[in-house]
Write a protein that holds these residues in place. Structure first.
Motif, PDB file in Angstrom:
ATOM      1  N   LEU B   7       0.818  -1.208   0.000  1.00  0.00           N
ATOM      2  CA  LEU B   7       0.000   0.000   0.000  1.00  0.00           C
ATOM      3  C   LEU B   7       0.858   1.266   0.000  1.00  0.00           C
ATOM      4  O   LEU B   7       0.572   2.217  -0.738  1.00  0.00           O
ATOM      5  CB  LEU B   7      -0.937  -0.026   1.221  1.00  0.00           C
ATOM      6  CG  LEU B   7      -1.909   1.128   1.349  1.00  0.00           C
ATOM      7  CD1 LEU B   7      -2.805   1.225   0.119  1.00  0.00           C
ATOM      8  CD2 LEU B   7      -2.747   0.962   2.614  1.00  0.00           C
ATOM      9  N   ALA B   8       1.908   1.283   0.810  1.00  0.00           N
ATOM     10  CA  ALA B   8       2.746   2.489   0.896  1.00  0.00           C
ATOM     11  C   ALA B   8       3.344   2.810  -0.475  1.00  0.00           C
ATOM     12  O   ALA B   8       3.362   3.966  -0.906  1.00  0.00           O
ATOM     13  CB  ALA B   8       3.856   2.278   1.933  1.00  0.00           C
ATOM     14  N   GLU B   9       3.786   1.765  -1.166  1.00  0.00           N
ATOM     15  CA  GLU B   9       4.373   1.946  -2.495  1.00  0.00           C
ATOM     16  C   GLU B   9       3.316   2.466  -3.475  1.00  0.00           C
ATOM     17  O   GLU B   9       3.566   3.372  -4.272  1.00  0.00           O
ATOM     18  CB  GLU B   9       4.957   0.609  -2.972  1.00  0.00           C
ATOM     19  CG  GLU B   9       5.769   0.710  -4.242  1.00  0.00           C
ATOM     20  CD  GLU B   9       6.159  -0.679  -4.783  1.00  0.00           C
ATOM     21  OE1 GLU B   9       6.035  -1.685  -4.039  1.00  0.00           O
ATOM     22  OE2 GLU B   9       6.554  -0.745  -5.962  1.00  0.00           O
ATOM     23  N   ALA B  10       2.102   1.907  -3.385  1.00  0.00           N
ATOM     24  CA  ALA B  10       1.015   2.327  -4.288  1.00  0.00           C
ATOM     25  C   ALA B  10       0.697   3.803  -4.075  1.00  0.00           C
ATOM     26  O   ALA B  10       0.540   4.572  -5.031  1.00  0.00           O
ATOM     27  CB  ALA B  10      -0.227   1.472  -4.048  1.00  0.00           C
ATOM     28  N   ILE B  11       0.640   4.219  -2.818  1.00  0.00           N
ATOM     29  CA  ILE B  11       0.314   5.617  -2.512  1.00  0.00           C
ATOM     30  C   ILE B  11       1.433   6.546  -2.981  1.00  0.00           C
ATOM     31  O   ILE B  11       1.172   7.607  -3.544  1.00  0.00           O
ATOM     32  CB  ILE B  11       0.027   5.769  -0.999  1.00  0.00           C
ATOM     33  CG1 ILE B  11      -1.291   5.069  -0.668  1.00  0.00           C
ATOM     34  CG2 ILE B  11      -0.030   7.238  -0.604  1.00  0.00           C
ATOM     35  CD1 ILE B  11      -1.529   4.893   0.815  1.00  0.00           C
ATOM     36  N   ASP B  12       2.678   6.105  -2.791  1.00  0.00           N
ATOM     37  CA  ASP B  12       3.814   6.909  -3.274  1.00  0.00           C
ATOM     38  C   ASP B  12       3.725   7.138  -4.776  1.00  0.00           C
ATOM     39  O   ASP B  12       3.933   8.253  -5.263  1.00  0.00           O
ATOM     40  CB  ASP B  12       5.144   6.196  -2.961  1.00  0.00           C
ATOM     41  CG  ASP B  12       5.572   6.416  -1.520  1.00  0.00           C
ATOM     42  OD1 ASP B  12       4.975   7.297  -0.857  1.00  0.00           O
ATOM     43  OD2 ASP B  12       6.485   5.711  -1.049  1.00  0.00           O
ATOM     44  N   VAL B  13       3.435   6.071  -5.491  1.00  0.00           N
ATOM     45  CA  VAL B  13       3.366   6.161  -6.951  1.00  0.00           C
ATOM     46  C   VAL B  13       2.235   7.097  -7.371  1.00  0.00           C
ATOM     47  O   VAL B  13       2.400   7.956  -8.242  1.00  0.00           O
ATOM     48  CB  VAL B  13       3.158   4.750  -7.559  1.00  0.00           C
ATOM     49  CG1 VAL B  13       2.822   4.854  -9.036  1.00  0.00           C
ATOM     50  CG2 VAL B  13       4.396   3.891  -7.357  1.00  0.00           C
ATOM     51  N   LEU B  14       1.078   6.969  -6.720  1.00  0.00           N
ATOM     52  CA  LEU B  14      -0.078   7.797  -7.082  1.00  0.00           C
ATOM     53  C   LEU B  14       0.153   9.262  -6.707  1.00  0.00           C
ATOM     54  O   LEU B  14      -0.285  10.178  -7.407  1.00  0.00           O
ATOM     55  CB  LEU B  14      -1.343   7.261  -6.405  1.00  0.00           C
ATOM     56  CG  LEU B  14      -1.882   5.943  -6.990  1.00  0.00           C
ATOM     57  CD1 LEU B  14      -2.848   5.276  -6.030  1.00  0.00           C
ATOM     58  CD2 LEU B  14      -2.568   6.187  -8.333  1.00  0.00           C
ATOM     59  N   ARG B  15       0.842   9.475  -5.590  1.00  0.00           N
ATOM     60  CA  ARG B  15       1.100  10.849  -5.166  1.00  0.00           C
ATOM     61  C   ARG B  15       2.091  11.516  -6.122  1.00  0.00           C
ATOM     62  O   ARG B  15       1.947  12.685  -6.477  1.00  0.00           O
ATOM     63  CB  ARG B  15       1.666  10.867  -3.746  1.00  0.00           C
ATOM     64  CG  ARG B  15       2.043  12.281  -3.292  1.00  0.00           C
ATOM     65  CD  ARG B  15       2.504  12.310  -1.865  1.00  0.00           C
ATOM     66  NE  ARG B  15       3.522  11.289  -1.607  1.00  0.00           N
ATOM     67  CZ  ARG B  15       4.062  11.075  -0.419  1.00  0.00           C
ATOM     68  NH1 ARG B  15       3.667  11.774   0.619  1.00  0.00           N
ATOM     69  NH2 ARG B  15       4.974  10.140  -0.255  1.00  0.00           N
ATOM     70  N   ALA B  16       3.088  10.734  -6.564  1.00  0.00           N
ATOM     71  CA  ALA B  16       4.146  11.305  -7.411  1.00  0.00           C
ATOM     72  C   ALA B  16       3.621  11.695  -8.788  1.00  0.00           C
ATOM     73  O   ALA B  16       4.175  12.562  -9.442  1.00  0.00           O
ATOM     74  CB  ALA B  16       5.291  10.307  -7.538  1.00  0.00           C
ATOM     75  N   ASP B  17       2.563  11.026  -9.243  1.00  0.00           N
ATOM     76  CA  ASP B  17       2.048  11.296 -10.588  1.00  0.00           C
ATOM     77  C   ASP B  17       0.540  11.498 -10.532  1.00  0.00           C
ATOM     78  O   ASP B  17      -0.222  10.529 -10.542  1.00  0.00           O
ATOM     79  CB  ASP B  17       2.398  10.128 -11.524  1.00  0.00           C
ATOM     80  CG  ASP B  17       1.907  10.381 -12.950  1.00  0.00           C
ATOM     81  OD1 ASP B  17       1.314  11.458 -13.203  1.00  0.00           O
ATOM     82  OD2 ASP B  17       2.117   9.500 -13.798  1.00  0.00           O
ATOM     83  N   PRO B  18       0.101  12.760 -10.473  1.00  0.00           N
ATOM     84  CA  PRO B  18      -1.339  13.017 -10.342  1.00  0.00           C
ATOM     85  C   PRO B  18      -2.157  12.464 -11.516  1.00  0.00           C
ATOM     86  O   PRO B  18      -3.368  12.278 -11.385  1.00  0.00           O
ATOM     87  CB  PRO B  18      -1.427  14.554 -10.318  1.00  0.00           C
ATOM     88  CG  PRO B  18      -0.068  15.020  -9.950  1.00  0.00           C
ATOM     89  CD  PRO B  18       0.889  13.996 -10.465  1.00  0.00           C
ATOM     90  N   ALA B  19      -1.491  12.176 -12.645  1.00  0.00           N
ATOM     91  CA  ALA B  19      -2.228  11.641 -13.793  1.00  0.00           C
ATOM     92  C   ALA B  19      -2.361  10.120 -13.744  1.00  0.00           C
ATOM     93  O   ALA B  19      -3.031   9.519 -14.586  1.00  0.00           O
ATOM     94  CB  ALA B  19      -1.531  12.050 -15.086  1.00  0.00           C
ATOM     95  N   ALA B  20      -1.726   9.490 -12.750  1.00  0.00           N
ATOM     96  CA  ALA B  20      -1.774   8.024 -12.676  1.00  0.00           C
ATOM     97  C   ALA B  20      -3.173   7.555 -12.312  1.00  0.00           C
ATOM     98  O   ALA B  20      -3.866   8.181 -11.514  1.00  0.00           O
ATOM     99  CB  ALA B  20      -0.765   7.523 -11.653  1.00  0.00           C
ATOM    100  N   VAL B  21      -3.590   6.449 -12.918  1.00  0.00           N
ATOM    101  CA  VAL B  21      -4.932   5.921 -12.695  1.00  0.00           C
ATOM    102  C   VAL B  21      -4.833   4.530 -12.082  1.00  0.00           C
ATOM    103  O   VAL B  21      -4.160   3.658 -12.635  1.00  0.00           O
ATOM    104  CB  VAL B  21      -5.698   5.839 -14.036  1.00  0.00           C
ATOM    105  CG1 VAL B  21      -7.059   5.185 -13.848  1.00  0.00           C
ATOM    106  CG2 VAL B  21      -5.843   7.220 -14.642  1.00  0.00           C
ATOM    107  N   PRO B  22      -5.488   4.311 -10.932  1.00  0.00           N
ATOM    108  CA  PRO B  22      -5.449   2.974 -10.342  1.00  0.00           C
ATOM    109  C   PRO B  22      -6.280   1.984 -11.163  1.00  0.00           C
ATOM    110  O   PRO B  22      -7.310   2.341 -11.732  1.00  0.00           O
ATOM    111  CB  PRO B  22      -6.047   3.168  -8.945  1.00  0.00           C
ATOM    112  CG  PRO B  22      -6.762   4.467  -8.976  1.00  0.00           C
ATOM    113  CD  PRO B  22      -6.254   5.263 -10.134  1.00  0.00           C
TER     114      PRO B  22
END
Lengths: 173, 277
Positions: B7-22
């Motif tokens: 989860l921590a890694e997923a949140i880091d990735v999403l925070r770093a790229d606002p255009a990222a889509v889960p």
């Protein structure tokens, strides 16, 4: 490009794939497993159904990278023997679709058979209603489904008689 | 494409790229991409995120991981949350039920999503996690409009907590055919015998699923909670009140008049069946 490590029809593949590559195109274009058809491209028809870790999946609605770490069976991995496809080595569902004429043009058949494998693993003795419900994600525009239902019933009987509903997926490994 | 394992890694990735889509099971996103309706530069596939897995059934609540598929719901919550299991059984096709997830259905916030009306009736809390930590959003506050969820940047749905309620539950929906179709109306109903409450969730009829509060209050007042019975006319009156709660959508899938009628029939049937159970 992301790496994937996946077992398909008993063979392990370690590959690099474009993130956008769909599983069905990986199977067909990269591995030459053209038994899995692309029907509608909109996840409606189910012609592209394969088993991912034993359960039915529409390979046109799944990225190849999503298959990383999974075990996949396509229509070409169902028969036993050495892969020559001799009729005596066919899976009971393949034999039953042939014997009961559960097809006309045959385009939906690979997906129809893979969904039937998934259904019979979950329910070895389905009623007609349960078969129709179990195949609701697969469209056939030729048969009217009657002979498809008969084929699944015949194969279910065959598999129960063989006493191995859990061993439906043979593979060639 | 990112494939975080935690989860921590997923949140880091999403925070770093606002255009990222889960990405959950992909039953919405991949179809939209294929149709050219959406274009996404960065997909974050959540299947391996361990914190999104699993079902915990406690004495007071059931805790569901956002990665739970429809097939998982069918198999695992039939005894504790029958309305949710019924909704899961009625989704799409077996292939879609093997792929689609609880979190994905909530996060995509489609008008026709099946989970939200059920979670409203079950009084669920939705746990979301993001850069600022974890918080719980009541199901009724999660979706603001079609495709519009009340999540901050970098947040994802992680778990859903549902208080266990003693009493009958129903889920009914109507569409243009029996399967592989988006619903035009859905009704979830919970008779909470302990709290003596009627909770109803209506989906696919309006831009966002809702609870028809006036109809719920009227039904609560009319039910004899000791015997769990009511005047035989109550379900019909309840259905009419539910349908009158707010104006339904009028779109390609169904007219407003059809939806109003469908909601009334489904709500009437749900309450009648719950009282007969």
């Amino acid at each position: 490009m992301p790496d994937i490590d996946v077992r398909i029809n008993g063979i392990r593949y370690q590959d690099h794939v474009e993130p956008r590559l769909l599983l069905v195109h990986y199977l067909r274009d990269r591995l030459g497993l053209t038994g899995t058809n692309v029907g509608c491209d909109t996840s409606n028809c189910g012609a592209c159904t394969v088993l991912v870790d034993g359960t039915g999946a529409k390979s046109c609605t799944m990225l190849a990278v999503q298959a990383d770490g999974t075990e996949i069976t396509t229509i070409q991995g169902l028969a036993g023997g050495e892969g020559a496809g001799a009729p005596e080595d066919w899976h009971p569902l393949q034999k039953a679709f042939n014997a009961e004429h559960g097809l006309q043009c045959g385009y939906c058949t690979p997906g129809m058979i893979m969904s039937s494998v998934d259904l019979l693993q979950r329910n070895p003795d389905p009623t007609e209603d349960e078969i129709r419900h179990g195949l609701e994600g697969n469209l056939c525009r030729c048969t009217g489904y009657q002979n498809i239902v008969k084929a699944v019933q015949a194969a279910a009987g065959e598999l129960r008689a063989a006493g191995a509903p859990g061993a439906v997926v043979g593979g060639q490994s | 494409m990112s494939r975080p394992r935690g989860l921590a890694e997923a949140i880091d990735v999403l925070r770093a790229d606002p255009a990222a889509v889960p990405l959950g099971g992909g039953t919405d996103l991949l179809v939209a991409l294929r149709a050219g309706e959406r274009s996404v530069r960065h997909v974050v596939a959540l299947r391996r995120v361990e914190e999104l897995a699993g079902v915990t059934t406690g004495p007071d609540a059931v805790d569901l991981g956002a990665g739970l598929t429809w097939a998982g719901m069918e198999a695992q919550v039939g005894a504790t949350l029958p309305a949710l299991a019924a909704a899961a059984r009625a989704v799409g096709s077996p292939q879609a039920r093997n792929a689609g997830t609880l979190g994905g259905n909530l996060g995509s916030a489609a008008i026709t999503g099946s989970t939200l009306p059920v979670l409203l009736a079950l009084d669920a809390g939705v746990e979301v996690a993001g850069p600022a930590g974890t918080r719980t959003v009541p199901a009724g506050d999660l979706v603001r409009g079609p495709g519009d969820v009340a999540l901050h940047a970098g947040e994802i749905v992680t778990r859903v907590r549902i208080p266990r309620a003693r009493g009958p539950q129903q889920f009914l929906k109507v569409g243009q055919r029996g399967s592989v179709i988006t619903a035009v109306a859905q009704v979830a109903l919970v008779l909470d015998l302990g709290a003596r409450r009627v909770r109803c969730g209506v989906g696919a009829a309006t831009p966002v699923a809702f609870r028809p509060r006036a109809a719920e209050r009227a039904a609560e007042a009319a039910i004899d909670w000791d015997a769990v019975t009511a005047d035989p006319d109550l379900p019909r009156r309840f259905g009419a009140l539910v349908a009158a709660d707010r104006p339904p959508l009028d779109d390609l899938r169904a007219s407003a008049a059809y939806r109003r009628h469908a909601v009334a029939v489904l709500a009437e049937r749900a309450l009648a069946r719950a009282l007969a159970a």
